[in-house]
Design an enzyme around this catalytic site. Structure first.
Site, PDB file in Angstrom:
ATOM      1  N   ASN A  81       0.822  -1.213   0.000  1.00  0.00           N
ATOM      2  CA  ASN A  81       0.000   0.000   0.000  1.00  0.00           C
ATOM      3  C   ASN A  81       0.856   1.263   0.000  1.00  0.00           C
ATOM      4  O   ASN A  81       0.582   2.211  -0.742  1.00  0.00           O
ATOM      5  CB  ASN A  81      -0.942   0.020   1.208  1.00  0.00           C
ATOM      6  CG  ASN A  81      -2.199  -0.776   0.971  1.00  0.00           C
ATOM      7  OD1 ASN A  81      -2.621  -0.985  -0.160  1.00  0.00           O
ATOM      8  ND2 ASN A  81      -2.808  -1.231   2.040  1.00  0.00           N
ATOM      9  N   ASP A  90      -5.496  -3.224  -3.145  1.00  0.00           N
ATOM     10  CA  ASP A  90      -6.788  -3.849  -3.452  1.00  0.00           C
ATOM     11  C   ASP A  90      -6.629  -4.930  -4.513  1.00  0.00           C
ATOM     12  O   ASP A  90      -7.231  -6.006  -4.421  1.00  0.00           O
ATOM     13  CB  ASP A  90      -7.796  -2.802  -3.930  1.00  0.00           C
ATOM     14  CG  ASP A  90      -8.290  -1.901  -2.810  1.00  0.00           C
ATOM     15  OD1 ASP A  90      -7.986  -2.168  -1.636  1.00  0.00           O
ATOM     16  OD2 ASP A  90      -8.981  -0.905  -3.138  1.00  0.00           O
ATOM     17  N   GLU A 116      -5.996  -7.866   5.517  1.00  0.00           N
ATOM     18  CA  GLU A 116      -5.308  -8.772   4.591  1.00  0.00           C
ATOM     19  C   GLU A 116      -5.304 -10.200   5.123  1.00  0.00           C
ATOM     20  O   GLU A 116      -4.478 -11.012   4.725  1.00  0.00           O
ATOM     21  CB  GLU A 116      -3.883  -8.276   4.316  1.00  0.00           C
ATOM     22  CG  GLU A 116      -2.894  -8.498   5.418  1.00  0.00           C
ATOM     23  CD  GLU A 116      -2.884  -7.447   6.516  1.00  0.00           C
ATOM     24  OE1 GLU A 116      -1.969  -7.506   7.342  1.00  0.00           O
ATOM     25  OE2 GLU A 116      -3.775  -6.579   6.573  1.00  0.00           O
TER      26      GLU A 116
END
Length: 159
Positions: A81, A90, A116
């Site tokens: 990220n 994503d 996650e």
């Protein structure tokens, strides 16, 4: 339904009112899916996983069947990220979800448990079967390359 009777007492017909509730039933099914499915990955959410796994645990206990659980967590997900952006994160979550769907049996209960974290409940599966399934998932995961513009990155960070 309501019978329509003539003055002489003979049945002339039946009056009936019907309503098409197709749209309502479709909305109910959509709301049910929204309440039980992770919107990003399409896997079951934690709520549905807990409901289904409780039933499977009771069934396994009642019949003396084996039951295994695989927990998956994306290592260094924050790094994905932070380095590539949340859209890339994503995409990584969706790729892992696709991998889980591809490698699991229809009887397995799969879910995005949170963030996650993913879980797979394997009914009628002992330790060796679970180890084999987990190893196949790990090996397949090592082969995934996330294609995210302008560049790609390996899913398995330690490669």
């Amino acid at each position: 339904m309501h019978p329509y009777i003539s003055d002489s007492g003979r049945l002339k017909g039946i009056v009936s009112v019907t309503m098409d509730i197709t749209a309502r039933k479709e909305l109910e099914m959509q709301l049910q899916r929204m309440a039980t499915t992770d919107p990003l990955t399409g896997l079951s959410n934690r709520r549905l996983f807990m409901d289904l796994s409780e039933k499977e645990i009771r069934r396994s206990t009642r019949y003396g069947l084996r039951l295994s659980l695989i927990l998956l967590d994306i290592d260094h997900f924050k790094h994905i990220n932070d380095t590539h952006g949340h859209d890339a994160g994503d995409l990584a979550l969706c790729k892992l979800s696709d991998l889980i769907r591809t490698h699991c049996r229809e009887a397995d209960i799969t879910a995005r448990f949170g963030g996650e974290e993913f879980v797979i409940l394997l009914p009628e599966t002992g330790e060796k079967g679970a180890e084999c399934s987990a190893e196949k998932l790990r090996q397949a995961l090592m082969e995934i390359e996330i294609q995210f513009q302008p560049r790609s990155f390996p899913f398995y960070h330690d490669r």
